[in-house]
Design a protein around this motif. Structure first.
Motif, PDB file in Angstrom:
ATOM      1  N   LEU A 127       0.823  -1.198   0.000  1.00  0.00           N
ATOM      2  CA  LEU A 127       0.000   0.000   0.000  1.00  0.00           C
ATOM      3  C   LEU A 127       0.865   1.258   0.000  1.00  0.00           C
ATOM      4  O   LEU A 127       0.589   2.222  -0.732  1.00  0.00           O
ATOM      5  N   ILE A 128       1.923   1.253   0.803  1.00  0.00           N
ATOM      6  CA  ILE A 128       2.783   2.442   0.873  1.00  0.00           C
ATOM      7  C   ILE A 128       3.445   2.705  -0.478  1.00  0.00           C
ATOM      8  O   ILE A 128       3.511   3.852  -0.942  1.00  0.00           O
ATOM      9  N   THR A 129       3.937   1.666  -1.144  1.00  0.00           N
ATOM     10  CA  THR A 129       4.565   1.862  -2.465  1.00  0.00           C
ATOM     11  C   THR A 129       3.547   2.295  -3.513  1.00  0.00           C
ATOM     12  O   THR A 129       3.900   2.994  -4.473  1.00  0.00           O
ATOM     13  N   ARG A 130       2.293   1.895  -3.359  1.00  0.00           N
ATOM     14  CA  ARG A 130       1.251   2.318  -4.312  1.00  0.00           C
ATOM     15  C   ARG A 130       0.885   3.793  -4.152  1.00  0.00           C
ATOM     16  O   ARG A 130       0.551   4.467  -5.133  1.00  0.00           O
ATOM     17  N   LEU A 131       0.925   4.287  -2.913  1.00  0.00           N
ATOM     18  CA  LEU A 131       0.482   5.656  -2.650  1.00  0.00           C
ATOM     19  C   LEU A 131       1.552   6.709  -2.932  1.00  0.00           C
ATOM     20  O   LEU A 131       1.264   7.903  -2.863  1.00  0.00           O
ATOM     21  N   VAL A 132       2.785   6.277  -3.196  1.00  0.00           N
ATOM     22  CA  VAL A 132       3.836   7.241  -3.536  1.00  0.00           C
ATOM     23  C   VAL A 132       4.242   7.025  -4.989  1.00  0.00           C
ATOM     24  O   VAL A 132       3.856   6.038  -5.624  1.00  0.00           O
ATOM     25  N   ARG A 161       6.763   6.233  -8.206  1.00  0.00           N
ATOM     26  CA  ARG A 161       7.730   5.150  -8.403  1.00  0.00           C
ATOM     27  C   ARG A 161       9.127   5.561  -7.948  1.00  0.00           C
ATOM     28  O   ARG A 161       9.891   4.746  -7.439  1.00  0.00           O
ATOM     29  N   GLU A 162       9.466   6.824  -8.135  1.00  0.00           N
ATOM     30  CA  GLU A 162      10.792   7.291  -7.724  1.00  0.00           C
ATOM     31  C   GLU A 162      10.958   7.278  -6.205  1.00  0.00           C
ATOM     32  O   GLU A 162      12.075   7.138  -5.687  1.00  0.00           O
ATOM     33  N   GLU A 163       9.849   7.453  -5.472  1.00  0.00           N
ATOM     34  CA  GLU A 163       9.918   7.523  -4.009  1.00  0.00           C
ATOM     35  C   GLU A 163       9.649   6.187  -3.342  1.00  0.00           C
ATOM     36  O   GLU A 163       9.734   6.092  -2.118  1.00  0.00           O
ATOM     37  N   ALA A 164       9.320   5.148  -4.084  1.00  0.00           N
ATOM     38  CA  ALA A 164       8.900   3.882  -3.490  1.00  0.00           C
ATOM     39  C   ALA A 164       9.987   3.289  -2.599  1.00  0.00           C
ATOM     40  O   ALA A 164       9.726   2.916  -1.444  1.00  0.00           O
ATOM     41  N   HIS A 165      11.226   3.209  -3.108  1.00  0.00           N
ATOM     42  CA  HIS A 165      12.288   2.589  -2.305  1.00  0.00           C
ATOM     43  C   HIS A 165      12.641   3.475  -1.101  1.00  0.00           C
ATOM     44  O   HIS A 165      12.998   2.982  -0.023  1.00  0.00           O
ATOM     45  N   ILE A 166      12.506   4.794  -1.237  1.00  0.00           N
ATOM     46  CA  ILE A 166      12.769   5.692  -0.114  1.00  0.00           C
ATOM     47  C   ILE A 166      11.725   5.493   0.976  1.00  0.00           C
ATOM     48  O   ILE A 166      12.039   5.457   2.174  1.00  0.00           O
ATOM     49  N   ALA A 167      10.472   5.339   0.550  1.00  0.00           N
ATOM     50  CA  ALA A 167       9.398   5.136   1.520  1.00  0.00           C
ATOM     51  C   ALA A 167       9.591   3.839   2.302  1.00  0.00           C
ATOM     52  O   ALA A 167       9.357   3.792   3.518  1.00  0.00           O
ATOM     53  N   LEU A 168      10.050   2.772   1.622  1.00  0.00           N
ATOM     54  CA  LEU A 168      10.270   1.503   2.313  1.00  0.00           C
ATOM     55  C   LEU A 168      11.444   1.600   3.294  1.00  0.00           C
ATOM     56  O   LEU A 168      11.406   1.006   4.391  1.00  0.00           O
ATOM     57  N   MET A 169      12.471   2.339   2.926  1.00  0.00           N
ATOM     58  CA  MET A 169      13.592   2.536   3.849  1.00  0.00           C
ATOM     59  C   MET A 169      13.135   3.325   5.092  1.00  0.00           C
ATOM     60  O   MET A 169      13.523   3.009   6.219  1.00  0.00           O
ATOM     61  N   GLU A 170      12.319   4.325   4.866  1.00  0.00           N
ATOM     62  CA  GLU A 170      11.809   5.099   6.000  1.00  0.00           C
ATOM     63  C   GLU A 170      10.887   4.251   6.867  1.00  0.00           C
ATOM     64  O   GLU A 170      10.829   4.427   8.090  1.00  0.00           O
ATOM     65  N   LEU A 171      10.178   3.318   6.252  1.00  0.00           N
ATOM     66  CA  LEU A 171       9.337   2.407   7.023  1.00  0.00           C
ATOM     67  C   LEU A 171      10.179   1.527   7.937  1.00  0.00           C
ATOM     68  O   LEU A 171       9.798   1.272   9.097  1.00  0.00           O
ATOM     69  N   MET A 172      11.312   1.044   7.447  1.00  0.00           N
ATOM     70  CA  MET A 172      12.214   0.256   8.288  1.00  0.00           C
ATOM     71  C   MET A 172      12.764   1.094   9.438  1.00  0.00           C
ATOM     72  O   MET A 172      12.884   0.612  10.574  1.00  0.00           O
ATOM     73  N   LYS A 173      13.084   2.353   9.163  1.00  0.00           N
ATOM     74  CA  LYS A 173      13.535   3.239  10.232  1.00  0.00           C
ATOM     75  C   LYS A 173      12.450   3.456  11.269  1.00  0.00           C
ATOM     76  O   LYS A 173      12.710   3.454  12.478  1.00  0.00           O
ATOM     77  N   LEU A 222       7.388   8.879   3.763  1.00  0.00           N
ATOM     78  CA  LEU A 222       6.461   8.130   4.597  1.00  0.00           C
ATOM     79  C   LEU A 222       5.444   9.050   5.275  1.00  0.00           C
ATOM     80  O   LEU A 222       4.283   8.659   5.445  1.00  0.00           O
ATOM     81  N   ARG A 223       5.849  10.252   5.623  1.00  0.00           N
ATOM     82  CA  ARG A 223       4.927  11.161   6.298  1.00  0.00           C
ATOM     83  C   ARG A 223       3.778  11.584   5.376  1.00  0.00           C
ATOM     84  O   ARG A 223       2.657  11.844   5.838  1.00  0.00           O
ATOM     85  N   LYS A 224       4.041  11.624   4.054  1.00  0.00           N
ATOM     86  CA  LYS A 224       2.963  11.943   3.119  1.00  0.00           C
ATOM     87  C   LYS A 224       1.875  10.879   3.159  1.00  0.00           C
ATOM     88  O   LYS A 224       0.676  11.180   3.161  1.00  0.00           O
ATOM     89  N   VAL A 225       2.324   9.623   3.204  1.00  0.00           N
ATOM     90  CA  VAL A 225       1.364   8.515   3.272  1.00  0.00           C
ATOM     91  C   VAL A 225       0.640   8.520   4.612  1.00  0.00           C
ATOM     92  O   VAL A 225      -0.588   8.334   4.684  1.00  0.00           O
ATOM     93  N   ALA A 226       1.387   8.726   5.700  1.00  0.00           N
ATOM     94  CA  ALA A 226       0.790   8.683   7.036  1.00  0.00           C
ATOM     95  C   ALA A 226      -0.275   9.752   7.206  1.00  0.00           C
ATOM     96  O   ALA A 226      -1.365   9.488   7.728  1.00  0.00           O
ATOM     97  N   VAL A 227       0.028  10.960   6.755  1.00  0.00           N
ATOM     98  CA  VAL A 227      -0.923  12.069   6.911  1.00  0.00           C
ATOM     99  C   VAL A 227      -2.203  11.805   6.121  1.00  0.00           C
ATOM    100  O   VAL A 227      -3.309  12.120   6.580  1.00  0.00           O
ATOM    101  N   ARG A 228      -2.089  11.224   4.931  1.00  0.00           N
ATOM    102  CA  ARG A 228      -3.274  10.950   4.118  1.00  0.00           C
ATOM    103  C   ARG A 228      -4.076   9.765   4.638  1.00  0.00           C
ATOM    104  O   ARG A 228      -5.284   9.687   4.422  1.00  0.00           O
ATOM    105  N   LEU A 229      -3.430   8.839   5.337  1.00  0.00           N
ATOM    106  CA  LEU A 229      -4.136   7.650   5.801  1.00  0.00           C
ATOM    107  C   LEU A 229      -4.808   7.833   7.163  1.00  0.00           C
ATOM    108  O   LEU A 229      -5.945   7.411   7.372  1.00  0.00           O
ATOM    109  N   ILE A 230      -4.082   8.460   8.089  1.00  0.00           N
ATOM    110  CA  ILE A 230      -4.517   8.447   9.490  1.00  0.00           C
ATOM    111  C   ILE A 230      -5.868   9.123   9.686  1.00  0.00           C
ATOM    112  O   ILE A 230      -6.672   8.687  10.506  1.00  0.00           O
TER     113      ILE A 230
END
Length: 807
Positions: free
Chosen positions: A656-661, A663-675, A723-731
């Motif tokens: 879901l996180i990779t879908r909402l960002v 393609r260029e930001e997908a791997h960055i979002a997953l790294m931030e998720l691990m953090k 990741l914060r872009k996804v979090a703000v839109r989801l929460i």
């Protein structure tokens, strides 16, 4: 913000507050610029006087428009200047009637001491608040000694009212028509009132003879004494009670009402310039009618337009000094203007919001269309997408998603697949409620209880002697009597062929009448009837076995699920709460299985099937990203609850996180998720987000600041760029669509194109008002709860007295 609904559904939007940048800009603009030099003492004093004066002028201006105290119509703030310097030194209040000047420190006290106490020589007491001048009548039979009007309270007034009836003839005594000024006398408001300023007739006694001929009447005018206040008190009492004269009325007591109307007509002819009641300004009248119209609009069909033309309602408005309002006025230009205002406010909010969610409910599985066919999910998909386009214009990504009570598997999923930024959810109130239908279809327990209750209800309702005894014992035990409700069609063919709600009503009737049913089958006369009837024998044997325990088990489970659904409807949970809510419901149902010895495996299968139908990957993602659900580990860190997810749900989070960002930001979002998974949130901020407080109404512990989960991402967790872009839109997304209910009587307006247009405008205004007030309660449900309070205590007492385990 609410979108214009079509005739088949209600569509509304939940908006997001403006961006932090916009908020910061607004705050910066409000900060005053400091002055380069410090003000002197005299300049500060002048500034304080001017501020006081401007404040009083603003209060008086609002009051003159009908939004303040009555006395501001007679008191005016003025500035008093220093004769030497010419600068303002004080603020005073000037009476517009007598030009007297008073201190402005306490306007209310000044009004009481100067106006209401009678000090002002030009003040008319009719302009003061309170009841209009009241015509008080005391019915007299034989002449009574003079009374002091100051001691004439409500009890005394009531005691003297009535008619004196003799055996030989009927005497109707008409009261002396005495005027009492409301500020000086206490009068029972339940007295018959007539807002006259002078008496139309003098004191008189009306005697009706036994004959019914065309009898004449004697009229004696009242004597007005303008200088009565300067006379001796004894002379005043004599003039207030002149010798009574008799007037013969041929119509008996039926003429008394006509006589009162006649007196009113005489009064109006004598004083054509005086109008009864309070005189309102045009601004006050317009403001009052606007409030009345808004109240009708916001009740959305629960208040009939025609009811405003009821004679008694018109009389009520007349007593307030307001003109009548017609249906044409309400449904015409006034409605159009109110709709334009609400739509403009809604559009402004949408423009200010970074993004929003559309809520849509009221759909049916098959909606009949004008051509006689049926409309399926494709039609719903088109309607929803057209609504999004109309609201968003070119900025389609401003709409985060849709929550709807129907079409999750097709329309909502198709829109989500076509537009990667959307998160479309099904309403959890509907999802939890459908569990009852699932259990009723798939659990043998429900089938057994339904068949047994149908057997008992039909036997008791159709056998005359059994029915008579049943009603007798109901009256004896509960103080009420009623037959057992049976589903339409008798429920033949099993529970799956009928709606469960009427079946549950039958179950409730049988369970609430348990004691009466026991007494019926213990009664000797009923035993004979049941022994001769095969159904009666089966019922007796059934009641001696597991019937009552099974009945209570079904009733308990349905009440459990309904209670959870009602709580969801009331609290309107966000998407991050879905997983905890369903897990809480699963635990309660398993406890129910243990209590009533039900096969847990079978129940779990039904539950899991419904859970999968409602589940959305965004549930797991929002649950992980919401700081409210962070768990403190041994080291003291507050980490996201990944251990509460299944392996499939963890994969859903990544997808879901990779879908909402992008393609260029997908791997960055997953790294931030691990953090985020390893570091979590600072303990102080986590505790601030998870702070709870007790609700003063329900007594339950609730989140102190629900918006803090989103705000901590926007203001503190700025290192998580993607990741914060996804979090703000989801929460912030809501998980229910049951925010607004409107009266089904509006469907009758759909008989014409103009009626549909008016109904849609009315629904939009009402929905906009409820969203603005954050009040989604239903007036009909409030009334039902209010009137059920008294009977609820009896029901609880009956439940306490009845114990199924003892049967």
């Amino acid at each position: 913000m609410a979108a214009v609904p079509n005739s088949n559904n209600n569509t509304a939007t939940t908006q997001q507050p403006p961006s932090p940048a916009a908020a910061n800009t607004a705050i910066t603009q409000l900060v005053p610029v400091p002055t380069p030099t410090e003000l002197t003492t005299d300049e500060m004093a002048v500034k304080v006087v001017h501020k006081r004066y401007e404040g009083l002028v603003m209060v008086r201006t609002k009051a003159v428009k009908g939004k303040g105290a009555w006395y501001w119509a007679h008191l005016e703030p003025i500035l008093v200047h220093n004769p030497e310097t010419g600068l303002p030194k004080a603020v005073k209040l000037r009476c517009c009637l007598c030009e007297a000047v008073f201190s402005a420190s306490n306007p209310s006290r000044t009004a009481s001491e100067h106006l209401k106490s009678g000090t002002c020589p030009n003040f008319n007491s009719d302009s003061a608040p309170g009841p209009n001048p009241i015509s008080v009548g005391v019915v007299s039979s034989p002449p009574q000694p003079p009374q002091n009007h100051r001691k004439r309270n409500s009890s005394g007034g009531r005691k003297g009212s009535g008619f004196k009836v003799n055996s030989s003839e009927t005497t109707y005594s008409v009261a002396p028509i005495t005027m009492i000024e409301p500020p000086r006398f206490s009068v029972d408001v339940s007295y018959p009132t007539r807002p006259d300023l002078v008496p139309a007739f003098s004191s008189a006694t009306v005697v009706t003879g036994s004959g019914g001929g065309g009898g004449g009447g004697l009229y004696s005018p009242a004597h007005h004494h303008q200088h009565h206040q300067q006379q001796h008190p004894q002379q005043q009492q004599q003039q207030q009670h002149p010798p009574q004269q008799h007037v013969v009325l041929s119509g008996g007591k039926e003429d008394l009402g006509a006589l009162a109307k006649f007196e009113d007509s005489v009064k109006k002819l004598k004083s054509p310039g005086s109008s009864p009641g309070q005189v309102l300004t045009k601004a006050q009248i317009d403001s009052s009618l606007e409030l009345l119209a808004n109240w009708v609009y916001e009740n959305c069909g629960f208040v009939s337009f025609s009811s405003l033309e009821h004679p008694k309602f018109k009389n009520f408005l007349n007593q307030l000094g307001l003109p009548g309002i017609t249906r044409r006025d309400l449904a015409g230009e006034r409605l159009d203007l109110r709709y334009k205002e609400a739509k403009a406010e809604s559009e402004d909010r949408i423009r200010d919001a970074l993004f929003f969610q559309i809520s849509s409910d009221g759909w049916k599985a098959k909606v009949s269309c004008c051509s006689g066919g049926y409309v399926f999910s494709k039609y719903a998909e088109d309607v929803l997408w057209e609504t999004i386009c109309d609201i968003c214009g070119n900025n389609l990504e401003q709409c985060v998603g849709i929550v709807s009570d129907k079409f999750k598997s097709k329309a909502l999923r198709n829109l989500e697949n076509q537009h990667h930024w959307m998160v479309n959810l099904s309403c959890q109130f509907q999802g939890v409620n459908k569990l009852i239908k699932d259990f009723s279809k798939e659990l043998p327990l429900f089938h057994n209880v339904t068949d047994n209750c149908l057997k008992v209800a039909n036997f008791v309702n159709t056998k005359s002697q059994i029915r008579h005894s049943f009603l007798k014992f109901q009256l004896q035990e509960y103080g009420r009597a009623a037959l057992l409700r049976v589903p339409y069609g008798g429920g033949g063919g099993g529970i799956g062929r009928v709606e469960f709600e009427p079946v549950f009503q039958m179950v409730e009737d049988v369970l609430s009448s348990a004691r009466a049913l026991q007494l019926v089958f213990l009664d000797e006369s009923c035993k004979i009837v049941s022994m001769e009837d095969q159904t009666g024998k089966e019922i007796e044997e059934m009641m001696r076995s597991q019937f009552w325990n099974e009945l209570e088990a079904v009733h308990s489970l349905v009440r459990l699920i309904k209670g959870m659904a009602q709580e969801i409807e009331k609290e309107k949970p966000r998407i991050g709460q879905c997983l905890p809510l369903w897990e809480e419901l699963r635990v309660k149902i398993r406890e129910w299985c243990g209590k009533y010895h039900i096969n847990e495996n079978h129940v779990d299968k039904v539950f899991d099937k419904r859970f999968k139908r409602n589940y959305h990957p965004a549930w797991a993602a929002a649950f992980i990203l919401d700081p409210f659900y962070l768990i403190r580990d041994i080291s003291g860190k507050y980490l996201p609850p990944f251990k509460c997810l299944t392996s499939e749900q963890e994969k859903d989070v990544d997808k879901l996180i990779t879908r909402l960002v992008s393609r260029e930001e997908a791997h960055i979002a997953l790294m931030e998720l691990m953090k985020w998974r390893t570091e979590g949130l600072d303990s102080v901020y986590a505790q601030a987000v998870q702070l709870k407080q007790r609700d003063p109404i329900t007594g339950k512990m609730k989140i102190a600041n629900p918006q803090s989960s989103r705000l901590v991402w926007e203001t503190y967790l700025t290192d998580f760029k993607s990741l914060r872009k996804v979090a703000v839109r989801l929460i912030f997304l809501h998980a229910t669509s049951c925010g607004f209910k409107w009266n089904s009587s509006l469907c009758r307006w759909a008989q014409s194109r103009n009626g549909i247009d008016k109904a849609q405008k009315l629904i939009f205004i009402a929905a906009h008002s409820k969203l603005d007030r954050r009040d989604f309660s239903n007036d009909e449900e409030k009334d039902a709860e209010f009137f059920s309070i008294a009977s609820r205590e009896d029901d609880v007492l009956n439940e306490v007295m009845f114990d199924a385990s003892s049967l």
